[in-house]
Design an enzyme around this catalytic site. Structure first.
Site, PDB file in Angstrom:
ATOM      1  N   ASN A   1      -3.062  -6.786  -2.229  1.00 35.60           N
ATOM      2  CA  ASN A   1      -2.780  -5.920  -3.389  1.00 35.60           C
ATOM      3  C   ASN A   1      -1.333  -6.027  -3.855  1.00 35.60           C
ATOM      4  OD1 ASN A   1      -3.017  -3.268  -5.077  1.00 35.60           O
ATOM      5  ND2 ASN A   1      -1.342  -2.906  -3.633  1.00 35.60           N
TER       6      ASN A   1
ATOM      7  N   TYR B   1       3.248 -14.546 -14.630  1.00 33.98           N
ATOM      8  CA  TYR B   1       2.418 -13.559 -13.921  1.00 33.98           C
ATOM      9  C   TYR B   1       0.932 -13.919 -14.076  1.00 33.98           C
ATOM     10  CZ  TYR B   1       0.408  -8.857 -13.070  1.00 33.98           C
ATOM     11  OH  TYR B   1      -0.330  -7.793 -12.619  1.00 33.98           O
TER      12      TYR B   1
ATOM     13  N   SER C   1      -5.059  -9.343 -12.133  1.00 36.35           N
ATOM     14  CA  SER C   1      -4.879  -8.636 -13.397  1.00 36.35           C
ATOM     15  C   SER C   1      -5.707  -9.340 -14.462  1.00 36.35           C
ATOM     16  CB  SER C   1      -3.405  -8.686 -13.775  1.00 36.35           C
ATOM     17  OG  SER C   1      -3.252  -8.314 -15.125  1.00 36.35           O
TER      18      SER C   1
ATOM     19  N   ALA D   1       0.812  -1.224   0.000  1.00 33.90           N
ATOM     20  CA  ALA D   1       0.000   0.000   0.000  1.00 33.90           C
ATOM     21  C   ALA D   1       0.845   1.273   0.000  1.00 33.90           C
ATOM     22  CB  ALA D   1      -0.945  -0.010   1.200  1.00 33.90           C
TER      23      ALA D   1
END
Ligand code: NAD
Length: 266
Positions: A97, A170, A157, A20
């Protein structure tokens, strides 16, 4: 009972947001802080980044502490969760995140196809994007189960949803994290804990800075977006806040694209 004056009010719930210190995670932490969170634990690998964001939240009237920690290391995550619990008494919301959104330089920069990459080069993508999510869920869920409430939110994603050439590892790691959310949703529903995924496309963060400077690349990229702009961290934070709030109590095991129409869900 949901407060209809502000259905996104967090009513004192405590949130831990990983990675963050900048970009999407920073904005999610700011959103939680501004919506009556009982505390925001601002994690980043880099302490100074976490400190700056925690200070922003406090300056705006919220409650926050910065915590350095590496999500890919379980001991580090456990320590972070213990300190967070000691400080705020509980953790109700975990926002996974932290991500390594860089492309594998072997595949993308040097044009080496996946099937010729060195398996030893895959770890950074698997460690942060998949193992990191497993670690953070493992460490925070016991407290949620005990209190019979909680929110688990993972930022993935669209590479993981629809696939992206050159980002195979990824994509696989992100898709794995979304699969974990679905499995956890099943086992945690009986404890009133929800687990959901937000799937995002190109978003204006430091991770994307070099690509944003390339006008030709941006022009080509925007042709793939129905809404012809890239995302802002607040676009993503709005959805994360909704999924963290009481307003989303009957939503679990889902993946929500927030992507300007880059791709659609059924
Ligand atoms: N920006 C985009 O276009 C985009 C697109 C798709 C998905 N995502 C995903 O969104 C999330 C946020 O991306 P962003 O663009 O804000 O990234 P960013 O690189 O700008 O910020 C990520 C932050 O996470 C921290 N971090 C990295 N590894 C960590 C670790 N092991 N432990 C703790 N902190 C760590 C970094 O220090 C950094 O401050 C990531 O999961 C990323 O994969 C981003």
């Amino acid at each position: 009972m949901i407060n209809m004056q502000n259905i996104l009010d967090l009513n004192g719930k405590v949130g831990l947001v990983t990675g963050a210190g900048q970009g999407v995670g920073r904005q999610i932490a700011l959103h939680l802080g501004a919506h009556n969170a009982g505390g925001v634990i601002v994690n980043d690998f880099y302490l100074e980044r976490a400190e700056a964001v925690a200070a922003e939240i406090v300056q705006a009237g919220g409650k926050a502490i910065p915590l350095q920690g590496d999500v890919s290391n379980f001991e580090s995550v456990e320590h972070m969760v213990n300190v967070g619990n000691q400080h705020f008494g509980k953790i109700d919301i975990i926002v996974n995140n932290a991500g390594n959104s860089g492309a594998n330089p072997e595949s993308v920069v040097r044009g080496v196809p996946f099937w010729e990459t060195d398996p030893k080069s895959w770890d950074p993508w698997l460690d942060v994007n998949l193992l990191g999510v497993l670690n953070c869920c493992r460490a925070t869920i016991p407290g949620m189960v005990e209190r019979k409430e909680g929110r688990i939110i993972t930022i993935m994603s669209d590479a993981g949803r629809v696939g992206e050439q050159g980002l195979e590892v990824y994509s696989a790691a992100k898709a794995g994290a979304a699969g974990l959310m679905r499995a956890l949703a099943r086992s945690l529903g009986r404890y009133m804990i929800t687990a959901n995924t937000v799937s995002i496309a190109a978003t204006n963060t430091p991770a994307l800075a070099s690509r944003l400077e390339d006008e030709e690349l941006m022009r080509k990229m925007l042709n793939n977006y129905v809404i012809r702009r890239i995302g802002e961290p607040s676009d993503i934070a709005n959805m994360a806040l909704f999924l963290a709030s009481d307003a989303s109590g009957w939503i679990t095991g889902q993946t929500y694209p927030v992507n300007g129409g880059f791709s659609f869900n059924l």
